[in-house]
Design a protein around this motif. Structure first.
Motif, PDB file in Angstrom:
ATOM      1  N   PHE A 212      14.956  -6.919  -7.056  1.00  0.00           N
ATOM      2  CA  PHE A 212      14.543  -7.156  -8.443  1.00  0.00           C
ATOM      3  C   PHE A 212      13.049  -6.948  -8.613  1.00  0.00           C
ATOM      4  O   PHE A 212      12.595  -6.305  -9.567  1.00  0.00           O
ATOM      5  CB  PHE A 212      14.942  -8.597  -8.808  1.00  0.00           C
ATOM      6  N   GLN A 213      12.289  -7.442  -7.669  1.00  0.00           N
ATOM      7  CA  GLN A 213      10.831  -7.306  -7.732  1.00  0.00           C
ATOM      8  C   GLN A 213      10.390  -5.867  -7.510  1.00  0.00           C
ATOM      9  O   GLN A 213       9.555  -5.335  -8.255  1.00  0.00           O
ATOM     10  CB  GLN A 213      10.179  -8.221  -6.687  1.00  0.00           C
ATOM     11  N   ARG A 214      10.944  -5.225  -6.511  1.00  0.00           N
ATOM     12  CA  ARG A 214      10.488  -3.883  -6.161  1.00  0.00           C
ATOM     13  C   ARG A 214      10.747  -2.880  -7.284  1.00  0.00           C
ATOM     14  O   ARG A 214       9.977  -1.938  -7.487  1.00  0.00           O
ATOM     15  CB  ARG A 214      11.176  -3.426  -4.869  1.00  0.00           C
ATOM     16  N   LYS A 215      11.813  -3.102  -8.043  1.00  0.00           N
ATOM     17  CA  LYS A 215      12.120  -2.191  -9.149  1.00  0.00           C
ATOM     18  C   LYS A 215      11.033  -2.181 -10.210  1.00  0.00           C
ATOM     19  O   LYS A 215      10.924  -1.220 -10.982  1.00  0.00           O
ATOM     20  CB  LYS A 215      13.459  -2.567  -9.787  1.00  0.00           C
ATOM     21  N   GLN A 216      10.252  -3.252 -10.256  1.00  0.00           N
ATOM     22  CA  GLN A 216       9.182  -3.313 -11.254  1.00  0.00           C
ATOM     23  C   GLN A 216       8.199  -2.161 -11.100  1.00  0.00           C
ATOM     24  O   GLN A 216       7.629  -1.679 -12.078  1.00  0.00           O
ATOM     25  CB  GLN A 216       8.427  -4.648 -11.153  1.00  0.00           C
ATOM     26  N   GLN A 217       7.992  -1.703  -9.866  1.00  0.00           N
ATOM     27  CA  GLN A 217       6.976  -0.676  -9.607  1.00  0.00           C
ATOM     28  C   GLN A 217       7.357   0.670 -10.224  1.00  0.00           C
ATOM     29  O   GLN A 217       6.479   1.407 -10.666  1.00  0.00           O
ATOM     30  CB  GLN A 217       6.761  -0.511  -8.105  1.00  0.00           C
ATOM     31  N   PHE A 218       8.646   0.984 -10.281  1.00  0.00           N
ATOM     32  CA  PHE A 218       9.023   2.341 -10.698  1.00  0.00           C
ATOM     33  C   PHE A 218      10.012   2.399 -11.860  1.00  0.00           C
ATOM     34  O   PHE A 218      10.467   3.470 -12.231  1.00  0.00           O
ATOM     35  CB  PHE A 218       9.591   3.124  -9.503  1.00  0.00           C
ATOM     36  N   THR A 219      10.347   1.252 -12.467  1.00  0.00           N
ATOM     37  CA  THR A 219      11.268   1.228 -13.599  1.00  0.00           C
ATOM     38  C   THR A 219      10.490   1.129 -14.907  1.00  0.00           C
ATOM     39  O   THR A 219       9.794   0.138 -15.143  1.00  0.00           O
ATOM     40  CB  THR A 219      12.238   0.036 -13.501  1.00  0.00           C
TER      41      THR A 219
END
Length: 548
Positions: free
Chosen positions: A533-540
């Motif tokens: 959930f957190q990592r998706k913030q970088q590229f979504t």
């Protein structure tokens, strides 16, 4: 001419810090339960005390406590208006924005909901309207930087609030703005001392609400152009009801006291022995290239002989290019720092050797040879170092002009793009003047303001369709120095102005900001998926950003 109410004038901001403590203590009715009904311990919050607490909390958590933290610090770095901090290299962690996140969710938002609930019960529609407009502004910004966030279950009643879809939240916020505008018409009576933004002015709050709707409609123009165009046309049909003058700006004014410290966070960071990082060379280069007088207001040179990497061969604009992760040399007393706008530091009137007679607006007229006046070498950390009583521009006249220009250029809303562009530039130069002269600096001559704006208009006429958009967004980016969030929003929506290639990136460009790690490790709705959930913030991308 000095504006009377262009931004908040506070004689003693420490009084309001005291109010903030009271506001935190009186955050909701549930916190006031007293079985003896003691009159000295009321069960109902006092709205005139709680409202300024929400305003201080909103501005404080937006601006952060220093140049490198808070939403403003991180977004200013990622949009390359600063050249320091982890976001300058596109690196973020679960702690990058945890302070802003927790401040909004444990302080600002619960207090706003309390004002709305209690004010509705009491028929205090002025307080209700202001709280709703602040709620709409705050949540729209939170969606802009984080995307999906707790909304429908936020406010304190739900220990594990769900994360709502950003587009759905935006839709709800349009309704909240309409409700607030209707509440204003029900009767508006707010103590001037309780309203730190507009001193109880129903007219200015109404303008703010309609201008906020304008900004949000422009923000969604890529995903719903028909709705955006129709909504913006309806608003500009009554353009005199939008923010139309600097005196109507939705801007927070910092104080000048040291204890408690009420000064601008950039001032606090940069005007101390540790400094606040490095100023942005792309910003400096662009200001110099367009003969922009704002360079003397944005940047203060501490040593006119310094160049990049602390060399002794330069003219004082010692900053860094984006993504420079090299260690800092012994340069705390030689690197350039932020100036008088927006942080109320120092105005730079030293000689700039590279300027020639072709520099009409950024010139050496009245400059001091050999050193900048008020130089740190002359008055290190004394009264000569500025006041710190700067501003945080949240939604302003110049922003509204640029938004209307963008809409006219991209949605064919029927307005004169060139005139709005020129008006936006002129409005910002006048705002710079107000901050400067209020803090002991010099003013840009009126003829230079008009001349510079006219030059931008001539450049607009000479540009093709692509160039017109590039010019518009470059001018807005320059004017947004002081509000990195809007610069970050604009870049993701338009891809402009083009950012410099990073020298040493640590990640890919952040399409959203990271959530607070505390939230992800305590909220049961996301604990099981928190890493992904957190990592998706970088590229979504955020819902309104459909650019590839």
């Amino acid at each position: 001419m000095k504006r009377k109410h262009s931004y908040l004038h506070i004689k003693n901001l420490s009084t309001y810090l005291g109010i903030l403590l009271v506001g935190i203590f009186t955050a909701s009715c549930e916190k006031f339960v007293d079985i003896n009904d003691d009159p000295n311990n009321p069960t109902t919050p006092t709205l005139s005390l709680l409202l300024p607490a929400t305003q201080l909390s909103l501005a404080g958590n937006f601006g952060g406590s220093s140049a490198s933290n808070g939403l403003n610090g991180g977004s200013t770095s990622v949009s390359q208006q600063f050249a320091s901090g982890p976001l300058n290299r596109w690196n973020q962690t679960g702690g990058s924005f945890s302070s802003s996140w927790s401040g909004f969710y444990t302080g600002t938002i619960p207090d706003l909901e309390t004002i709305i609930r209690v004010g509705t019960e009491q028929g205090e529609w002025g307080y209700v309207a202001i709280a709703k407009l602040q709620k709409a502004y705050l949540y729209s910004i939170m969606v802009d930087v984080w995307g999906d966030i707790p909304y429908s279950q936020a406010g304190g009643e739900f220990p594990n609030p769900v994360f709502d879809n950003g587009a759905d939240i935006y839709e709800s916020l349009f309704s909240v703005i309409d409700e607030a505008l209707a509440d204003i018409d029900k009767g508006f009576s707010v103590s001037s001392s309780a309203d730190l933004f507009f001193q109880g002015s129903a007219e200015k709050w109404s303008r703010m609400g309609k201008s906020l709707k304008l900004k949000m409609l422009n923000q969604i123009r890529l995903v719903d152009p028909a709705r955006a165009a129709a909504g913006i046309k309806a608003l500009i049909a009554e353009a005199d009801e939008l923010i139309a003058d600097n005196s109507q700006d939705f801007t927070f004014q910092y104080g000048t006291t040291i204890a408690p410290n009420t000064r601008h966070p950039w001032f606090v960071s940069w005007y101390n022995t540790g400094r606040g990082g490095y100023v942005s060379m792309p910003l400096i280069d662009r200001l110099k290239a367009q003969d922009d007088p704002r360079l003397r207001y944005y940047i203060f040179r501490m040593d006119e002989t310094r160049g990049l990497a602390n060399s002794t061969n330069g003219e004082g604009y010692y900053g860094r290019y984006p993504g420079d992760g090299t260690a800092s040399p012994a340069d705390l007393n030689t690197r350039a720092i932020v100036g008088i706008y927006p942080a109320a530091g120092l105005y730079d009137n030293g000689m700039i050797p590279s300027l020639t007679t072709e520099n009409i607006y950024l010139n050496n007229d009245g400059a001091v040879t050999g050193t900048t006046s008020n130089s740190f070498k002359v008055a290190l950390f004394t009264n000569g170092d500025g006041t710190g009583g700067g501003i945080l521009p949240l939604l302003t006249n110049f922003m509204v002009k640029f938004i209307r220009a963008e809409a006219a250029l991209t949605l064919n809303t029927g307005e004169d793009v060139k005139q709005l562009l020129m008006d936006g530039v002129e409005a910002h130069l006048m705002l710079v003047n107000t901050v400067s002269t209020s803090n002991g600096g010099q003013a840009i001559p009126a003829a230079n303001i008009t001349g510079f704006a006219n030059r931008i208009g001539e450049q607009f006429d000479a540009a093709d369709a692509v160039g017109k958009m590039e010019l518009l967004m470059m001018q807005k980016w320059i004017a947004l120095y002081g509000n990195g969030v809007e610069a970050y929003n604009d870049y993701r929506r338009t891809g402009l102005p083009e950012l410099e290639e990073l020298l040493a990136p640590l990640d890919e460009f952040p399409m959203r900001f990271y959530y607070s790690e505390t939230e992800l490790t305590s909220n049961e709705t996301v604990i099981a998926i928190r890493d992904e959930f957190q990592r998706k913030q970088q590229f979504t991308p955020v819902f309104w950003d459909v650019n590839d």
